[in-house]
Design an enzyme around this catalytic site. Structure first.
Site, PDB file in Angstrom:
ATOM      1  N   GLU A   1      77.852  37.000  24.865  1.00 37.71           N
ATOM      2  CA  GLU A   1      77.709  36.292  23.593  1.00 37.71           C
ATOM      3  C   GLU A   1      76.398  35.518  23.657  1.00 37.71           C
ATOM      4  OE1 GLU A   1      79.973  33.072  20.693  1.00 37.71           O
ATOM      5  OE2 GLU A   1      80.288  33.002  22.835  1.00 37.71           O
TER       6      GLU A   1
ATOM      7  N   HIS B   1      87.157  35.763  16.601  1.00 38.67           N
ATOM      8  CA  HIS B   1      88.087  34.625  16.560  1.00 38.67           C
ATOM      9  C   HIS B   1      87.395  33.312  16.190  1.00 38.67           C
ATOM     10  CE1 HIS B   1      86.023  34.449  20.299  1.00 38.67           C
ATOM     11  NE2 HIS B   1      86.472  33.229  20.513  1.00 38.67           N
TER      12      HIS B   1
END
Ligand code: GLC
Length: 505
Positions: free
Chosen positions: A250, A312
């Site tokens: 990420e 999420h």
């Protein structure tokens, strides 16, 4: 030349708390994930990524890790994890774990030791200062520093105060974190999704942010040369294992150019998330720009792109785009046919929107509960969960939008995802081929994927009206987002908000 598995793979993100509860505590668990494997196999994905399953006080629902080498009892045991990995492999599914490397929980024994005294040998495993700088934390607007009266110093946390940042400049920290990778690699995982990995390198001077940036989180802009050296060390650990273990990082930066650097020369991350498309509006011109930029930047860097529409941390793309299920269907065509590795977020194959969270039920300090609603497996009050009252409210329309109901309906969005995944798997052009943009009318995005003699043409109509999009040569509709005319000739016209995959006739 054979290509590594992660280039042609499609990865499915499981948020374990919300996937499926089998023990009745209202929180999903590893056994629920294991029971969900047949669904993933039927759907046709290649790998699953589990958001953190480690022991955690759950201040950030698992992204605050108290033991990297154990499973939180809410999810199960190490034995459950071993069983899940083995069964996933038996079904041809790879398993990626989330690896939270920038910070730990404040309950982690390392931090407990570090905070115990200024002289403790582990003091330097975290970032302690007499005087904080002006950085602010990413969750909540407070300072990125918390004062610890026991030792009269402040510690750094780029997220919650319960998530102290590790000091990656310390070689012992590097070693210890490498060991956590080895622990899971030895147990057979195929790789990792590395949480906010661009944050691990820090300038030891910790310079203040310039005045115009004060009060904004660093997460979207922290881009420190030291991180690249650290990534090379991490990559060496993965490369020391057989079977092409993979790390997708990420890298939460705002420009493709900056993200692409985290691939190094094939010696840093295998893949990096690019969230520019995740923030892009439902607009053909915007997407044309995004796809062209990704092709230009990642192509030049010899870096394989990734595509993410939901996860999420963000409202689900169906909720963001508005426009009902038609847009979610057309978006699925994009996600699964662009050049790069797609990441699906559990529930998008059901066309889920975010749950409405009544004020009394909000639990995430970052306000991300809506997209974390539990996954409905069946109609009926408990939707296939062992408890009808899960930790968050059900998403809207769960009585119809659940795995069993949509599976029984061949015209559902779930079947569309399955057809797209099958078309992708069967086509070297879609899975690994080149991408060339087509000159299409305004409101329509079009491109050709090609590998050798294999070709697929993709057209997506972003408008809510029909669009003429004639092509040279005859084509057959292989997949249509609304299912219309599949197997028949393409007539040069797209229905409103329709996406199609075409093969040469
Ligand atoms: C990443 C995760 C997010 C978490 C944060 C801190 O952005 O995706 O859920 O809150 O890192 O670990």
């Amino acid at each position: 030349m054979p290509q590594p598995w992660w280039k042609s793979a499609v990865v499915y993100q499981v948020y374990p708390r919300s996937f499926r509860d089998t023990d009745g505590d209202g929180v999903g668990d590893l056994e629920g994930i294991r029971r969900g494997l047949p669904h993933l196999q039927w759907l046709g994905v290649d790998a699953l990524w589990l958001s953190p399953i480690y022991k955690s006080p759950m201040a950030d629902f698992g992204y605050d890790v108290a033991d990297h080498c154990d499973v939180d009892p809410a999810f199960g045991t190490l034995a459950d994890m071993d069983r899940l990995i083995a069964e996933a492999h038996d079904r041809g599914l790879r398993v990626l774990l989330d690896w939270v490397a920038n910070h730990t929980s404040d309950q982690h024994p390392w931090f407990q030791a570090s905070r115990s005294s200024r002289d403790h040998p582990m003091r330097d495993w975290y970032v302690w200062r007499d005087r904080p700088n002006n950085w602010v934390a990413a969750i909540g607007d407070g300072p990125a520093w918390t004062f610890d009266p026991a030792t009269d110093q402040h510690y750094l946390h780029l997220f919650l105060p319960q998530q102290p940042d590790l000091n990656w400049a310390n070689p012992q920290v590097q070693q210890a974190m490498h060991d956590t990778l080895r622990f899971w690699l030895d147990r057979g995982v195929d790789g990792f999704r590395a949480d906010v990995i661009h944050l691990i390198g820090k300038d030891p001077a910790l310079p203040d942010d310039p005045p115009h940036l004060v009060g904004t989180s660093r997460v979207g802009r922290h881009d420190e040369p030291r991180t690249h050296e650290l990534l090379r060390g991490i990559r060496a650990v993965l490369d020391s294992y057989p079977g092409e273990r993979m790390m997708v990082g990420e890298v939460n930066l705002d420009a493709h150019e900056r993200i692409a650097r985290y691939y190094g020369r094939g010696d840093q991350l295998h893949l990096a998330f690019d969230f520019v498309p995740l923030y892009a509006a439902w607009d053909a011109a915007v997407w044309r720009g995004v796809v062209a930029d990704v092709e230009r930047v990642f192509g030049a860097a010899d870096a394989w792109p990734t595509w993410v529409l939901s996860n999420h941390d963000q409202p689900r793309h169906r909720s963001r785009y508005g426009g009902g299920e038609a847009r979610a269907r057309a978006a699925a065509v994009l996600l699964l046919t662009l050049r790069g590795t797609p990441f699906l977020y559990a529930g998008e194959e059901l066309g889920l929107t975010d749950a409405e969270i009544p004020p009394g039920r909000a639990v995430d300090p970052g306000g991300r509960d809506g997209c974390r609603a539990p996954l409905p497996w069946e109609p009926g009050p408990a939707h296939g969960w062992a408890s009808p009252d899960p930790w968050l409210p059900w998403p809207p329309c769960a009585e119809e939008r659940n795995v069993a109901t949509l599976r029984a309906r061949p015209d559902s969005i779930l079947h569309l995802y399955r057809r797209l995944l099958a078309a992708r798997r069967a086509s070297p052009a879609l899975s690994l081929g080149s991408l060339e943009m087509l000159d299409t009318p305004a409101g329509v995005l079009g491109y050709v994927r090609a590998a050798g003699d294999h070709r697929r043409t993709v057209l997506v109509n972003f408008h809510d009206e029909p669009a003429d999009a004639p092509l040279a040569g005859d084509h057959v509709v292989e997949v249509a987002s609304d299912g219309a005319g599949e197997g028949g000739p393409y007539g040069g016209r797209l229905a409103p908000t329709q996406g199609v995959v075409l093969r040469p006739a």
